[in-house]
Design a protein around this motif. Structure first.
Motif, short mmCIF file in Angstrom:
data_model
loop_
_atom_site.label_atom_id
_atom_site.label_comp_id
_atom_site.label_asym_id
_atom_site.label_seq_id
_atom_site.Cartn_x
_atom_site.Cartn_y
_atom_site.Cartn_z
N ARG A 7 -33.52 25.10 17.92
CA ARG A 7 -32.61 23.96 17.93
C ARG A 7 -33.05 22.93 16.90
O ARG A 7 -34.23 22.62 16.78
N ALA A 31 -34.42 28.48 9.67
CA ALA A 31 -33.35 29.32 10.20
C ALA A 31 -33.39 30.70 9.56
O ALA A 31 -33.18 31.72 10.23
N VAL A 42 -29.09 29.63 16.29
CA VAL A 42 -29.49 28.30 15.86
C VAL A 42 -28.54 27.32 16.53
O VAL A 42 -27.32 27.47 16.44
N THR A 44 -27.31 23.27 17.18
CA THR A 44 -27.35 21.91 16.68
C THR A 44 -26.22 21.12 17.32
O THR A 44 -25.46 21.66 18.12
N VAL A 65 -26.73 27.12 6.97
CA VAL A 65 -27.46 28.17 7.70
C VAL A 65 -26.79 29.52 7.48
O VAL A 65 -27.47 30.52 7.25
N VAL A 74 -24.64 30.33 14.96
CA VAL A 74 -24.88 28.90 15.02
C VAL A 74 -23.99 28.32 16.11
O VAL A 74 -22.77 28.50 16.09
#
Length: 244
Positions: A7, A31, A42, A44, A65, A74
């Protein structure tokens, strides 16, 4: 296959433009490293006008990413839906879905900080109505067909890669959020471990005749940090653990 997550919120109190640039570049490299070693996700999220420089543009970060990785998903968890133009958000998510081959996951919440709404001159009291409009609009937009939007006929292109649409969850820890997800037939992502809210969501699925599922956080979030010298590790990383 287990889900493994790294994260990034990219906070740095007192940052300079140079230090933030280095941090952002390092996050993309991390990443890439994670992707090469089998990490699946990943994660966010967005916040605005925060003194610690929290990432305000998660979709731009997601694009970076995706450009550096091959397999990792993601998850933007969460995007503050009412702060976004619905048509533009539909376009941005569609493009990222196309670029990544379906690796973008979006959790749409309404946020909890009135000051973020004030920053963008969005009425805090209208956040529920605006969230309904946003979710309904992006789902129509991703069909590639014409539809009515704010009194006019519009069509959004291109269509996303994922069929029927990019993975979109409704976030929140309230009955209105659960009801909103059920009504639209979208998965529900409570921001805390709330089994009673999951039960309410399932009841509303039956009521609306829709299908969905819940991504329920664990009751506790464990922290495991391996170190040869725990005292030294705590001295170096403890404030960061506590901040998180």
């Amino acid at each position: 296959m287990p889900v493994t997550v790294v994260r990034f919120n990219l906070v740095e109190p007192g940052a300079t433009p140079a230090s933030l640039s280095a941090r952002y570049k390092a996050a993309v490299e991390m990443a890439r490293y994670a992707d090469d070693r089998g990490i699946t996700t990943v994660q966010t999220e967005e916040h605005h006008g925060v003194a610690n420089n929290w990432l305000p543009s998660p979709f731009a970060f997601a694009g970076a990413v995706f450009g550096a990785t091959r397999n990792v998903a993601v998850t933007v968890s969460a995007v503050i839906g009412p702060l976004h133009d619905p048509l533009r958000l539909a376009e941005d998510i569609a493009v990222l879905d196309l670029l990544s081959g379906g690796r973008l996951v979006t959790v749409a919440g309404i946020g909890y900080r009135p000051e973020e709404y004030a920053l963008f001159d969005v009425d805090w009291k209208q956040r529920g109505r605006l969230q309904d409009e946003l979710l309904e609009t992006v789902l129509k937009a991703w069909t590639g067909e014409e539809f009515r939007y704010r009194g006019r006929t519009v069509r959004v292109t291109p269509r996303p890669f994922s069929d029927p649409h990019p993975l979109l969850l409704v976030g929140g820890s309230s009955r209105p959020a659960a009801r909103r997800a059920a009504r639209l037939g979208l998965p529900f992502f409570p921001s805390a471990h709330l089994p009673e809210l999951e039960a309410y969501y399932k009841e509303r699925l039956v009521e609306y005749g829709t299908e969905g599922w819940t991504m329920m956080p664990a009751a506790e979030t464990p922290l495991l940090h391996i170190a040869e010298d725990p005292d030294r590790a705590w001295a170096e990383y403890g404030t960061h653990f506590l901040h998180e």
